[in-house]
Design an enzyme around this catalytic site. Structure first.
Site, PDB file in Angstrom:
ATOM      1  N   THR A 155       0.891  -1.736   0.338  1.00 38.58           N
ATOM      2  CA  THR A 155       0.265  -0.348  -0.209  1.00 38.58           C
ATOM      3  C   THR A 155       0.763   0.902  -0.036  1.00 38.58           C
ATOM      4  O   THR A 155       2.054   1.297   0.855  1.00 38.58           O
ATOM      5  CB  THR A 155      -0.702  -0.127   1.321  1.00 38.58           C
ATOM      6  OG1 THR A 155      -1.688  -1.112   0.687  1.00 38.58           O
ATOM      7  CG2 THR A 155      -1.706   1.360   1.680  1.00 38.58           C
ATOM      8  N   GLY A 340     -31.963   3.221  -3.611  1.00 41.51           N
ATOM      9  CA  GLY A 340     -31.272   2.920  -4.541  1.00 41.51           C
ATOM     10  C   GLY A 340     -30.277   3.847  -4.817  1.00 41.51           C
ATOM     11  O   GLY A 340     -29.581   3.801  -5.501  1.00 41.51           O
ATOM     12  N   GLU A 363      -4.324  -6.269   7.941  1.00 37.88           N
ATOM     13  CA  GLU A 363      -4.006  -5.810   8.787  1.00 37.88           C
ATOM     14  C   GLU A 363      -4.820  -7.414   9.922  1.00 37.88           C
ATOM     15  O   GLU A 363      -4.497  -7.235  11.436  1.00 37.88           O
ATOM     16  CB  GLU A 363      -3.884  -5.125  10.309  1.00 37.88           C
ATOM     17  CG  GLU A 363      -3.672  -3.735   9.478  1.00 37.88           C
ATOM     18  CD  GLU A 363      -2.417  -3.555   9.271  1.00 37.88           C
ATOM     19  OE1 GLU A 363      -1.213  -3.864   9.832  1.00 37.88           O
ATOM     20  OE2 GLU A 363      -2.215  -2.496   8.275  1.00 37.88           O
ATOM     21  N   GLY A 364      -4.273  -8.295   9.316  1.00 35.48           N
ATOM     22  CA  GLY A 364      -5.248  -9.902   9.724  1.00 35.48           C
ATOM     23  C   GLY A 364      -6.024  -9.647   9.497  1.00 35.48           C
ATOM     24  O   GLY A 364      -7.603  -8.703  10.026  1.00 35.48           O
ATOM     25  N   GLU A 367     -10.580 -14.097  10.944  1.00 43.84           N
ATOM     26  CA  GLU A 367     -10.245 -15.351  11.405  1.00 43.84           C
ATOM     27  C   GLU A 367      -9.601 -15.414  12.059  1.00 43.84           C
ATOM     28  O   GLU A 367      -8.987 -16.181  13.034  1.00 43.84           O
ATOM     29  CB  GLU A 367     -10.035 -16.193  10.369  1.00 43.84           C
ATOM     30  CG  GLU A 367     -11.809 -15.892   9.291  1.00 43.84           C
ATOM     31  CD  GLU A 367     -12.065 -15.497   8.317  1.00 43.84           C
ATOM     32  OE1 GLU A 367     -11.363 -14.467   8.187  1.00 43.84           O
ATOM     33  OE2 GLU A 367     -13.764 -15.209   8.372  1.00 43.84           O
TER      34      GLU A 367
HETATM   35  C1  LIG Z   1      -6.235  -3.496  -0.113  1.00 41.56           C
HETATM   36  C2  LIG Z   1      -5.136  -3.982   1.074  1.00 41.56           C
HETATM   37  C3  LIG Z   1      -3.536  -3.741   1.336  1.00 41.56           C
HETATM   38  C4  LIG Z   1      -2.977  -4.315   2.090  1.00 41.56           C
HETATM   39  N1  LIG Z   1      -1.577  -3.429   2.192  1.00 41.56           N
HETATM   40  C5  LIG Z   1      -0.239  -4.958   2.858  1.00 41.56           C
HETATM   41  C6  LIG Z   1       0.579  -3.998   2.820  1.00 41.56           C
HETATM   42  O1  LIG Z   1       0.796  -2.414   2.761  1.00 41.56           O
HETATM   43  N2  LIG Z   1       1.329  -3.806   3.070  1.00 41.56           N
HETATM   44  C7  LIG Z   1       1.310  -5.578   3.782  1.00 41.56           C
HETATM   45  O2  LIG Z   1       2.707  -6.730   3.817  1.00 41.56           O
HETATM   46  N3  LIG Z   1       0.391  -6.628   2.836  1.00 41.56           N
HETATM   47  C8  LIG Z   1      -0.889  -5.730   2.757  1.00 41.56           C
HETATM   48  N4  LIG Z   1      -2.491  -6.254   2.596  1.00 41.56           N
HETATM   49  C9  LIG Z   1      -2.214  -7.451   2.459  1.00 41.56           C
HETATM   50  C10 LIG Z   1      -2.579  -8.007   3.854  1.00 41.56           C
HETATM   51  O3  LIG Z   1      -2.282  -8.179   4.872  1.00 41.56           O
HETATM   52  C11 LIG Z   1      -3.414  -9.452   3.871  1.00 41.56           C
HETATM   53  O4  LIG Z   1      -4.165  -9.507   2.350  1.00 41.56           O
HETATM   54  C12 LIG Z   1      -3.927 -10.571   5.355  1.00 41.56           C
HETATM   55  O5  LIG Z   1      -3.349 -10.416   5.934  1.00 41.56           O
HETATM   56  C13 LIG Z   1      -4.268 -11.680   4.349  1.00 41.56           C
HETATM   57  O6  LIG Z   1      -3.820 -12.245   3.769  1.00 41.56           O
HETATM   58  P1  LIG Z   1      -3.930 -12.921   2.263  1.00 41.56           P
HETATM   59  O7  LIG Z   1      -4.992 -11.945   1.421  1.00 41.56           O
HETATM   60  O8  LIG Z   1      -3.117 -14.008   1.880  1.00 41.56           O
HETATM   61  O9  LIG Z   1      -5.502 -13.835   2.422  1.00 41.56           O
HETATM   62  P2  LIG Z   1      -4.949 -15.612   2.876  1.00 41.56           P
HETATM   63  O10 LIG Z   1      -4.249 -15.534   4.312  1.00 41.56           O
HETATM   64  O11 LIG Z   1      -4.397 -16.180   1.854  1.00 41.56           O
HETATM   65  O12 LIG Z   1      -6.627 -15.430   3.601  1.00 41.56           O
HETATM   66  C14 LIG Z   1      -7.585 -16.225   3.007  1.00 41.56           C
HETATM   67  C15 LIG Z   1      -8.451 -16.767   4.080  1.00 41.56           C
HETATM   68  O13 LIG Z   1      -8.089 -17.939   4.482  1.00 41.56           O
HETATM   69  C16 LIG Z   1      -8.378 -17.562   6.199  1.00 41.56           C
HETATM   70  N5  LIG Z   1      -7.287 -18.471   6.516  1.00 41.56           N
HETATM   71  C17 LIG Z   1      -6.384 -18.189   6.729  1.00 41.56           C
HETATM   72  N6  LIG Z   1      -5.605 -18.446   7.101  1.00 41.56           N
HETATM   73  C18 LIG Z   1      -6.492 -19.001   8.336  1.00 41.56           C
HETATM   74  C19 LIG Z   1      -6.832 -19.483   9.780  1.00 41.56           C
HETATM   75  N7  LIG Z   1      -5.409 -20.069  10.486  1.00 41.56           N
HETATM   76  N8  LIG Z   1      -7.559 -20.214  10.690  1.00 41.56           N
HETATM   77  C20 LIG Z   1      -8.848 -20.185   9.839  1.00 41.56           C
HETATM   78  N9  LIG Z   1      -8.706 -18.737   8.656  1.00 41.56           N
HETATM   79  C21 LIG Z   1      -7.526 -18.888   8.523  1.00 41.56           C
HETATM   80  C22 LIG Z   1      -8.337 -15.900   5.998  1.00 41.56           C
HETATM   81  O14 LIG Z   1      -8.948 -15.871   7.098  1.00 41.56           O
HETATM   82  C23 LIG Z   1      -8.917 -15.704   4.459  1.00 41.56           C
HETATM   83  O15 LIG Z   1     -10.544 -15.850   4.797  1.00 41.56           O
HETATM   84  C24 LIG Z   1      -2.945  -5.725   2.229  1.00 41.56           C
HETATM   85  C25 LIG Z   1      -3.858  -6.107   2.045  1.00 41.56           C
HETATM   86  C26 LIG Z   1      -5.242  -4.743   0.893  1.00 41.56           C
HETATM   87  C27 LIG Z   1      -6.156  -6.110   0.126  1.00 41.56           C
END
Ligand SMILES: Cc1cc2nc3c(=O)[nH]c(=O)nc-3n(C[C@H](O)[C@H](O)[C@H](O)COP(=O)(O)OP(=O)(O)OC[C@H]3O[C@@H](n4cnc5c(N)ncnc54)[C@H](O)[C@@H]3O)c2cc1C
Length: 392
Positions: A155, A340, A363-364, A367
């Site tokens: 970001t 609407g 930020e997590g 879940e």
């Molecule tokens: C708009 C945006 C800005 C962001 N900015 C940054 C940034 O500046 N820097 C950076 O480093 N990251 C950034 N992120 C990343 C963000 O922190 C991650 O998207 C987030 O931590 C989730 O990781 P993932 O998308 O890989 O989902 P995944 O980890 O693949 O998760 C997919 C699904 O599985 C679930 N899941 C995964 N593990 C478990 C578990 N143990 N138990 C239950 N459910 C689980 C999740 O909750 C989710 O529903 C950004 C994301 C977005 C969308």
């Protein structure tokens, strides 16, 4: 709240209402952008009001606000859409205690002054929630580290001057442990792969980045080898609390606007607020806001009072989870109340409906917050986590 707390809250509210909110629809219609001189005026005004770097120590030129005061500011910032509130920049508050004097001078103090900006490259294609699965590496080579890896969702890459790059150490005494580095954006080997579009209409992008044998001096390492995750955890806690605060602000704005509309909109010969179905949606929304705000303020006060960091960790997860899920419900109801009109981009409910969604992901995810709370509950028990045994 002290008179000073209230004054800070009011000062921010006026800034948001008078300077930022009037630009929302323009931003929505122009891919998140407003004229650059207007953006610069917003940044300058935020600084003049003492809001810039509110989280940083006064010795470095920051505001030195209490956590409650930061929550009050963030809550007001949360009332505006399209990231117009990002003109209030908060550099990493954990940095001053771990950075070297050279690092402070080169990166952190200019960030406090608003002259340079950072972005965070932690997440990877194979490592999101499971941060420990990152495959990026840092290999020591004489007086340098060689950084390799691909990062996603970075970001504000388009507005940043440097990147916090998190990697696992390859070789050496701390092989496999995490380390964090300052990487200037113009360092050879930093390569922009793409800037995909996301649901919200923000001027800041979320970049996909490659680090192709990027060489940085060892002086770019933050703290010591193996410390990488602790900074990330500290930043997560801060951001989770501020997300909760911003969600409270968004809920307040949505409730205000939806209530005003419901009082004025007449169908079947009467204002729609007189239909119990509409009144109940507004009542549930206010209850969602009140509960979220109580949690958020109480946690901020606890942090100011110095509660145990483990309790902070669990409570930041609880506040973020509760407020972001509540805000999602409130936005959904607001769209419904507007009918609407709530589906039109010029409507605040439509914009928040999209924008608030990410607060349950970044930020997590929700879940992961539940996992943290459940884990802490099993280890420490409910009374401890609710602060009853800590004197907080
Ligand atoms: C708009 C945006 C800005 C962001 N900015 C940054 C940034 O500046 N820097 C950076 O480093 N990251 C950034 N992120 C990343 C963000 O922190 C991650 O998207 C987030 O931590 C989730 O990781 P993932 O998308 O890989 O989902 P995944 O980890 O693949 O998760 C997919 C699904 O599985 C679930 N899941 C995964 N593990 C478990 C578990 N143990 N138990 C239950 N459910 C689980 C999740 O909750 C989710 O529903 C950004 C994301 C977005 C969308």
């Amino acid at each position: 709240m002290t008179p000073e707390d209230r004054e800070i809250q009011e000062r921010t509210r006026r800034f948001v209402d008078d300077a930022l909110i009037p630009w929302e629809v323009h931003a929505e219609e122009h891919e998140g952008r407003i004229p650059s001189e207007t953006h610069e005026a917003h940044v300058a005004k935020a600084r003049e009001l003492g809001l810039a770097s509110m989280n940083m120590p006064t010795e470095l030129g920051g505001g030195g606000f209490t956590m409650l005061q930061q929550v009050l500011v963030s809550e007001q910032i949360g009332r505006v859409t399209n990231a117009l509130g990002w003109c209030v920049h908060t550099p990493p508050a954990w940095a001053p205690s771990v950075c070297t004097p050279e690092q402070l001078e080169r990166w952190i103090v200019p960030a406090v002054r608003g002259e340079r900006h950072e972005c965070y490259a932690i997440t990877e294609e194979g490592a999101g929630s499971d941060v420990d699965a990152i495959e990026s590496t840092a290999t020591r080579d004489g007086d340098e580290y060689v950084l390799r890896g691909t990062k996603m969702h970075v970001t504000s890459y388009n507005t940043a001057d440097w990147i916090f790059f998190q990697a696992k150490l390859a070789g050496g005494d701390h092989e496999g442990e995490h380390a964090l580095f300052f990487v200037d954006k113009d360092t050879p080997g930093v390569r922009l792969i793409g800037e995909p579009r996301y649901s919200h209409t923000y001027p800041d992008t979320h970049a996909l980045l490659a680090f192709d044998d990027v060489r940085v001096p060892t002086s770019h390492l933050v703290g010591a080898e193996g410390d990488g995750m602790s900074f990330t955890h500290e930043w997560f806690r801060y951001e989770r609390l501020m997300i909760a605060a911003r969600c409270c602000g968004a809920m307040e704005r949505l409730i205000d606007q939806a209530t005003a509309f419901a009082k004025e909109r007449v169908q079947f010969g009467q204002p729609i607020i007189e239909f119990q179905a509409i009144g109940h949606m507004l009542a549930d929304s206010l209850i969602d806001l009140w509960a979220s705000r109580l949690m958020t303020y109480e946690l901020a006060r606890g942090i100011d009072a110095g509660i145990d960091v483990k309790i902070q960790h669990a409570q930041c997860s609880m506040a973020k989870l509760h407020a972001s899920e509540a805000a999602g419900r409130v936005a959904d109801r607001a769209v419904q109340i507007f009918g609407g009109r709530g589906y039109m981009r010029e409507n605040v409910a439509e914009r928040f409906y999209r924008e608030l969604r990410v607060d349950r992901i970044w930020e997590g995810t929700s879940e992961i917050q539940r996992n943290i709370v459940a884990d802490q509950l099993a280890k420490r028990g409910a009374r401890h986590l609710l602060g009853e045994e800590s004197g907080a």
